[in-house]
Structures are given as C-alpha cells and as structure tokens.
Motif scaffolding. Structure first.
Motif, PDB file in Angstrom:
ATOM      1  N   GLY A  31      33.970  19.931  90.010  1.00  0.00           N
ATOM      2  CA  GLY A  31      34.417  19.079  90.916  1.00  0.00           C
ATOM      3  C   GLY A  31      35.483  17.901  90.447  1.00  0.00           C
ATOM      4  O   GLY A  31      36.411  17.644  91.128  1.00  0.00           O
ATOM      5  N   PHE A  32      35.409  17.800  89.026  1.00  0.00           N
ATOM      6  CA  PHE A  32      36.603  17.180  88.509  1.00  0.00           C
ATOM      7  C   PHE A  32      37.865  17.704  88.515  1.00  0.00           C
ATOM      8  O   PHE A  32      38.961  17.195  88.873  1.00  0.00           O
ATOM      9  N   LYS A  34      38.655  20.324  90.549  1.00  0.00           N
ATOM     10  CA  LYS A  34      39.049  20.539  91.954  1.00  0.00           C
ATOM     11  C   LYS A  34      39.777  19.365  92.318  1.00  0.00           C
ATOM     12  O   LYS A  34      40.544  19.322  93.288  1.00  0.00           O
ATOM     13  N   GLY A  35      39.480  17.975  91.813  1.00  0.00           N
ATOM     14  CA  GLY A  35      40.101  16.782  92.269  1.00  0.00           C
ATOM     15  C   GLY A  35      41.315  16.263  91.681  1.00  0.00           C
ATOM     16  O   GLY A  35      42.071  15.546  92.123  1.00  0.00           O
TER      17      GLY A  35
END
Length: 121
Positions: A31-32, A34-35
């Motif tokens: 998630g990190f 991807k952001g």
C-alpha cells in the motif's frame, strides 16, 4: 532442515526467515509503495543513477591517487581480477552505509513529513 543437510548452518536460519517474514513485509509495504507518486519515483531513480555515476566519473576521468578517490572507488582495493576478496568488498560496502543510516535516523521525521508535499498534483 535435517533432510536437506542444513542443520547447524546459517541457511537453516535464513530460509525460514525469508519464508515467513518476506511475504508479510511485501503485504505491509504494498500500500505504501502504491501510494508513491510517479514523479517521486523518477526523482529517486535519477538520484540513484547520479550516485552510481560518481563511481564511473571517478574511475573514468580523474582518480589515480587513492587519497583523492571516492568511497566506491576505494572498494576496488579489495577487488583483484584473479582473486577478488568478496568479504572485504562486502565489509567495505557495509561500512560505507553506516553514515547514511545515521543521517537517516537523525532526519527521519523531517524526511517523512516532507514527502507529503514533495509532489503536488
């Protein structure tokens, strides 16, 4: 590990850590990563290439005097084509990362808080 003949070896410790820790770390960091904005990734890639070229410029243009060499150039002391000292190379590379790690620990809060405003959409 007994069936593979790996008892009392470092591999017997490394393999289970990889098998259990790596999937969890990938899942948590997905998630990190991807952001992260694409422009920031490109800037990081450019910075990495610049740092790598520091070795190439020093090797190509200037440094024959070891007192003037960069740290990546100093690692060549351990590398000889006939008999490279990989232990020395790895130890030198590890020692080279210590100042960077200390710097990161000291500026970590500012660095992480500054990432939010690094790229504006």
């Amino acid at each position: 590990m007994r069936d593979f003949g790996q008892l009392n070896t470092l591999g017997a410790l490394i393999l289970p850590h990889i098998a259990f820790s790596l999937p969890f770390a990938i899942w948590m960091l997905r998630g990190f990563v991807k952001g992260v904005p694409e422009a920031l990734e490109e800037a990081a890639l450019f910075s990495f290439i610049s740092a790598w070229n520091d070795f190439l410029f020093a090797k190509s243009f200037i440094i024959s005097d070891t007192s003037q060499s960069t740290l990546p150039m100093a690692l060549l002391v351990f590398y000889k084509p006939d008999d490279p000292d990989w232990g020395g190379v790895m130890a030198g590379a590890t020692v080279m990362t210590i100042p960077v790690l200390i710097f990161f620990v000291l500026v970590q809060r500012r660095l992480v808080s500054g990432l939010g405003g690094a790229v504006k959409d």
